[in-house]
Design a protein around this motif. Structure first.
Motif, PDB file in Angstrom:
ATOM      1  N   UNK A  65       0.823  -1.207   0.000  1.00 38.10           N
ATOM      2  CA  UNK A  65       0.000   0.000   0.000  1.00 38.10           C
ATOM      3  C   UNK A  65       0.856   1.254   0.000  1.00 38.10           C
ATOM      4  N   UNK A  66       2.101   1.123  -0.435  1.00 37.60           N
ATOM      5  CA  UNK A  66       2.913   2.297  -0.695  1.00 37.60           C
ATOM      6  C   UNK A  66       3.602   2.869   0.527  1.00 37.60           C
ATOM      7  N   UNK A  67       3.739   2.074   1.575  1.00 36.14           N
ATOM      8  CA  UNK A  67       4.431   2.573   2.764  1.00 36.14           C
ATOM      9  C   UNK A  67       5.842   2.018   2.759  1.00 36.14           C
ATOM     10  N   UNK A  68       6.806   2.919   2.668  1.00 42.76           N
ATOM     11  CA  UNK A  68       8.200   2.500   2.629  1.00 42.76           C
ATOM     12  C   UNK A  68       8.802   2.500   4.012  1.00 42.76           C
ATOM     13  N   UNK A 104      -6.636  -2.230   0.935  1.00 45.02           N
ATOM     14  CA  UNK A 104      -5.762  -1.061   0.894  1.00 45.02           C
ATOM     15  C   UNK A 104      -4.656  -1.284  -0.133  1.00 45.02           C
ATOM     16  N   UNK A 105      -4.106  -2.476  -0.154  1.00 45.16           N
ATOM     17  CA  UNK A 105      -3.079  -2.812  -1.134  1.00 45.16           C
ATOM     18  C   UNK A 105      -3.607  -2.680  -2.549  1.00 45.16           C
ATOM     19  N   UNK A 150       0.864  -8.722 -10.532  1.00 45.99           N
ATOM     20  CA  UNK A 150       1.202  -9.829  -9.638  1.00 45.99           C
ATOM     21  C   UNK A 150       0.368  -9.752  -8.364  1.00 45.99           C
ATOM     22  N   UNK A 151       0.285  -8.536  -7.838  1.00 44.98           N
ATOM     23  CA  UNK A 151      -0.497  -8.321  -6.618  1.00 44.98           C
ATOM     24  C   UNK A 151      -1.957  -8.711  -6.834  1.00 44.98           C
ATOM     25  N   UNK A 152      -2.506  -8.249  -7.955  1.00 46.98           N
ATOM     26  CA  UNK A 152      -3.920  -8.520  -8.191  1.00 46.98           C
ATOM     27  C   UNK A 152      -4.180 -10.009  -8.365  1.00 46.98           C
ATOM     28  N   UNK A 153      -3.260 -10.681  -9.030  1.00 46.61           N
ATOM     29  CA  UNK A 153      -3.404 -12.132  -9.191  1.00 46.61           C
ATOM     30  C   UNK A 153      -3.366 -12.796  -7.827  1.00 46.61           C
ATOM     31  N   UNK A 154      -2.449 -12.316  -6.980  1.00 46.23           N
ATOM     32  CA  UNK A 154      -2.348 -12.873  -5.630  1.00 46.23           C
ATOM     33  C   UNK A 154      -3.666 -12.676  -4.874  1.00 46.23           C
ATOM     34  N   UNK A 161      -3.709  -0.464  -7.861  1.00 44.41           N
ATOM     35  CA  UNK A 161      -4.481  -0.033  -9.024  1.00 44.41           C
ATOM     36  C   UNK A 161      -4.171   1.418  -9.356  1.00 44.41           C
ATOM     37  N   UNK A 162      -4.025   2.231  -8.307  1.00 43.62           N
ATOM     38  CA  UNK A 162      -3.768   3.652  -8.512  1.00 43.62           C
ATOM     39  C   UNK A 162      -2.400   3.924  -9.117  1.00 43.62           C
ATOM     40  N   UNK A 163      -1.465   3.008  -8.913  1.00 46.61           N
ATOM     41  CA  UNK A 163      -0.103   3.235  -9.431  1.00 46.61           C
ATOM     42  C   UNK A 163       0.244   2.225 -10.507  1.00 46.61           C
TER      43      UNK A 163
END
Ligand SMILES: Nc1nc2c(ncn2[C@@H]2O[C@H](COP(=O)(O)OP(=O)(O)OP(=O)(O)O)[C@@H](O)[C@H]2O)c(=O)[nH]1
Ligand SMILES: [Mg+2]
Lengths: 770, 94
Positions: free
Chosen positions: A564-567, A716-717, A734-738, A722-724
């Protein structure tokens, strides 16, 4: 027979139909502040309070949930009342009757008379009866009830309470030999024979069995069969119908002896009628409901914004700058002043700054609850909720959940079907409670200045959607089955009582404010202990915050939040989430504390030379300024964007510059939104978890925990990915498939038949009241 | 139209604004008990305040207003009382 003053305290129970004013009376007599509301099923648990009489004797008064009949019907709340009455724990029963519905309420009187204990009848809502010109003939009523005490009162205004207190001094007279027969002679004879043959059963159990509501004990099969046959012989109806007819006839006769007859063909409550024509309209009902919710939120925020800067600035002046100054003057080292004033004081001041919008939310909610609208909302929503296999009454806890999830979970007791109740309770943690509102507003201040209001509203909606999806999943999975159709009494509309609304809102707000203690404890642990020590060179040593255990632990966890974009550099946000599992409003306090400590120079000047007087004066002046703004906004009532601005500027002042810089540097708008989504969904807070465990058992509570964590993470992920998408398409894909795989595997596991059977036995194994 | 014994219809086919008499409730003893608690029983005379429609129906019995969800419409049978204002639709239908 007077009671000896030294003897054990007498216990008097308030019993009556839902919404008859029991709790209002209980509060008036004991000085308690239990919740009152104008819909059936407000009270869902037994409450006790002490009552000191004029003679100096003390009574224990018990407020019970409303119950229509001692024989059956209704949810867990009614079971609790029934069981208590039947247990015989009370030395006397005060039945609270709404005199406007005398005949219906007398059906319960009939059952109480049959039970035979000491009984006193209070006729409540005499004010409304008087306004209708309906004055009951008390002597006639007393006589028809075998000489028991009958007292007219107006619980809401305290009228008639002196007489009631006086009557409570003595044991109540029981109905005497002059009590007219409760059943017609033919049925009475049959019941006498049955009673003689089934002496081991209590009177209510006997009736329940006779009417087919309970299984017949094998040793009495013949007796019940004969009684049923005899009733059919004599009346031509089956036992349940014949007994009901007899009770209704008795109630009608008794009521008409006491009250001038009103024609039942002509509804006379024209106000209620007229309003309902619109509010219950099949097409207009839903938009009206949504509008009511929207107005509730908008007006809470707008009205709250008037006072928010005042709370913000003045609490900061006192708890941050003032405290810091005192600590410095006391000779504490800079770093500890920083942690105590900046971290703890800052955290407390942030929580306090959200008191105004939350107070107004509670205030408007209480007014809504006392108006009689919620029962209508339940009916309007019934047709939509039924698609999910839930009754419309599941709507009521959800509305309460906007204030706090804990009372919402309690309120699910009114849902009659046990499976539907479990589902409704599991939906509640997704409703955006006031603590989450605090986090939303703080983030809105930084990221969504122009459109903060819409973002907050979107989060509310997302919560509602998550709750609905959860219900749908549970109905398709382990909690299959249809709900029992809605049957609900619609109370007349009433003007919310100002005193009771304010008191009620204050009770809830107090819980929120008192939680500041918890906030301090959690913040203290996170900000004082952990940041000072770290795992350095193979051992635990004192270190700066960036190398502390807190940083190390949180940084390790950021891996999980990467989708979710948190580094890594946003580890304070992760620390906030971990601490927020206890109390949600702590999330922003923790981040505030950490960012401040990373840039410790920020506040020291303010501690050395605080200008507390000037700051407080400035704080007071914000009230009229925002008041004027609010009035200006009234001409643009749906100007939702404005909320964002006012609340945002207010919140921006409270979270210190360091926090703002920290937040703004680490997050983008999108990752901030994903983070908020996570905060909304991720865990029921500690109190909510405890409530779930109490009401549903630990298995469902743990289920809720795991399920909401997973949902929050996946959702949230997905929003962030999707936004990026165009920045890293293969990674997002890959994330969406997961996510899809997880959902499919879950679906398969979820619908396994064995699994379903297990859930079933677990729910049905838990008896009412447990 | 001038029937001697008014006909029996499901609650779903009764007309708004008219008084009806509850004649049959086909459901479990537990569900009946629920309705009894609200004051609804065989022989009760109810005034239809709203509906029947997609939401269900709102009845008034005496001074009590009761909202019934849609599934009840097919479970409860009523007899329309002759209503002086207008002959009922349901009577024409059956
Ligand atoms: N006009 C009028 N309203 C009253 C009076 N007493 C109570 N009320 C209102 O009646 C409604 C129900 O009051 P509660 O005290 O919550 O009733 P209850 O019997 O505890 O209800 P449950 O807990 O749902 O069983 C509230 O809106 C009260 O404000 C009264 O004497 N006069
Ligand atoms: Mg109550």
């Amino acid at each position: 027979m007077p009671i000896s003053a030294g003897g054990p305290r007498r216990v008097i129970a308030l019993v009556g139909n839902p919404n008859s004013g029991k709790t209002t009376l209980f509060n008036a007599l004991t000085g308690a502040h239990q919740q009152v509301g104008n819909w059936p099923g407000v009270t869902v648990e037994r409450r006790e309070g002490r009552l000191r009489l004029d003679s100096g004797r003390e009574l224990m008064l018990v407020d019970l949930p409303g119950v229509y009949s001692l024989l059956g019907g209704g949810g867990l709340d009614q079971d609790i009342a029934r069981q208590y009455v039947q247990s015989g724990a009370a030395d006397g029963i005060v039945q609270v009757v709404d005199v406007g519905n005398l005949q219906r309420h007398l059906l319960l009187t009939h059952e109480l008379l049959e039970l035979g204990g000491p009984l006193l009848l209070v006729l409540n809502m005499m004010d409304e009866a008087r306004a209708r010109g309906q004055l009951p003939d008390l002597d006639a009523l007393r006589q028809r009830l075998g000489g028991i005490v009958v007292l007219p009162i107006v619980a809401r205004r305290g009228e008639g309470l002196a007489e009631l207190r006086h009557a409570l001094e003595e044991d109540f007279p029981r109905a005497d030999a002059h009590l007219p027969p409760l059943y017609p002679p033919a049925i009475q004879d049959i019941l006498s024979v049955l009673r003689a043959g089934t002496g081991d059963l209590g009177p209510l159990d006997r009736l329940r069995t006779l009417e087919g509501l309970a299984a017949v004990p094998p040793e009495h099969e013949q007796g019940f069969r004969e009684a049923r046959e005899a009733i059919v012989d004599k009346t031509g109806e089956d036992a349940a119908d014949a007994l009901a007819a007899a009770r209704f006839a008795w109630a009608e006769e008794t009521a008409s002896a006491a009250l001038p007859a009103v024609s039942d063909a002509l509804p006379r409550d024209t106000w209620t009628q007229r309003l309902d024509r619109w509010i219950l309209h099949p097409a207009a009902g839903l938009p009206i409901f949504l509008l009511v919710l929207y107005a509730l939120l908008v007006s809470s925020f707008n009205a709250g914004a008037i006072f928010q800067d005042f709370f913000e600035d003045s609490s900061k002046a006192l708890f941050v700058h003032g405290l810091g100054h005192v600590l410095l003057a006391a000779g504490l080292p800079d770093w500890s002043v920083q942690a105590l004033a900046g971290g703890l004081g800052g955290g407390v001041s942030i929580v306090l700054s959200f008191v105004p919008p939350i107070a107004f939310t509670f205030l408007f909610l209480a007014a809504l609850e006392d108006s009689g609208y919620l029962a209508r909302a339940a009916f309007t929503m019934d047709r939509f909720f039924r698609r999910l296999g839930l009754p419309g009454t599941a709507m009521v806890p959800m509305v309460i959940g906007f204030g706090c999830n804990v009372p919402a979970i309690m309120a699910t007791r009114t849902v009659e079907d046990p499976r539907a109740r479990v589902i409704t309770a599991l939906m509640q943690p997704f409703m955006s409670c006031s603590a989450r509102l605090a986090v939303y507003l703080a983030f809105a201040a930084v990221f969504f200045r122009g459109y903060g209001g819409q973002v907050v509203f979107a989060l509310y909606l997302t919560g509602i959607l998550a709750a609905l999806v959860t219900a749908w999943l549970l109905r398709r999975g382990p909690l299959r089955g249809a709900d029992r159709p809605l049957a609900l009494e619609l109370p007349p509309y009433r003007w919310p009582g100002l005193r009771s609304v304010v008191l009620h809102a204050w009770q809830r707000l107090r819980v929120f404010v008192l939680r500041v203690g918890k906030v301090i404890a959690v913040l203290g642990a996170v900000l004082l202990l952990l940041p000072g020590i770290g795992w350095v060179d193979g051992g635990l040593r004192g270190t700066d915050i960036d190398h502390s255990l807190l940083a190390q632990g949180s940084r390790a966890l950021t891996v999980v939040f990467a989708p979710m974009g948190i580094g890594e550099e946003q580890w304070p946000a992760v620390a906030g989430l971990v601490a927020g599992a206890m109390v949600k409003e702590v999330v922003i306090g923790v981040m505030n504390g950490i960012y401040q400590r990373q840039e410790s120079a920020d506040l020291m000047a303010a501690y050395r030379e605080p200008a507390i007087g000037a700051e407080l004066r400035a704080a007071v002046l914000t009230i009229p300024a925002h008041g004027r703004e609010f009035l200006k906004n009234l001409t643009d009532p749906l100007g939702f964007a404005n909320i964002g601005d006012t609340a945002a500027s207010a919140a921006a002042a409270g979270a210190d510059h360091a926090t703002l810089r920290g937040l703004a540097a680490g997050f983008t708008d999108l990752s901030a939104f994903a983070y908020l989504l996570f905060v909304l969904l991720y865990l029921p807070c500690a109190s909510t978890f405890a409530a779930l465990r109490r009401e549903l058992g630990s298995r469902w509570a743990w289920f809720s925990m795991v399920y909401s964590l997973a949902l929050a993470w996946l959702l949230a992920g997905s929003v962030y990915q999707l936004g990026t998408f165009d920045r890293h398409p293969s990674q997002s894909l890959l994330w969406l498939v997961m996510v899809l795989t997880v959902v499919l595997v879950f679906w398969w596991w979820w619908r396994r038949p064995g699994h379903i059977a297990m859930a079933e036995t677990h729910i049905l194994g838990r008896g009412p009241g447990s | 139209m001038t029937q001697i014994s008014p006909s029996l219809v499901t609650l779903g086919r009764a007309t708004q604004g008219s008084p009806v008499e509850i004649c049959a409730i086909q459901t479990s003893p537990q569900e009946r008990r629920r309705l009894l608690g609200l004051g609804l029983r065989l022989g009760s005379v109810a005034h239809i305040c709203q509906g029947p429609n997609a939401q269900g129906v709102v009845l008034q019995i005496g001074s009590v207003r009761i909202a019934l969800g849609r599934p009840w419409l097919e479970v409860i049978a009523v007899r329309q009382r002759p209503c002086p204002a207008a002959p009922t639709l349901a009577e024409k239908r059956v």
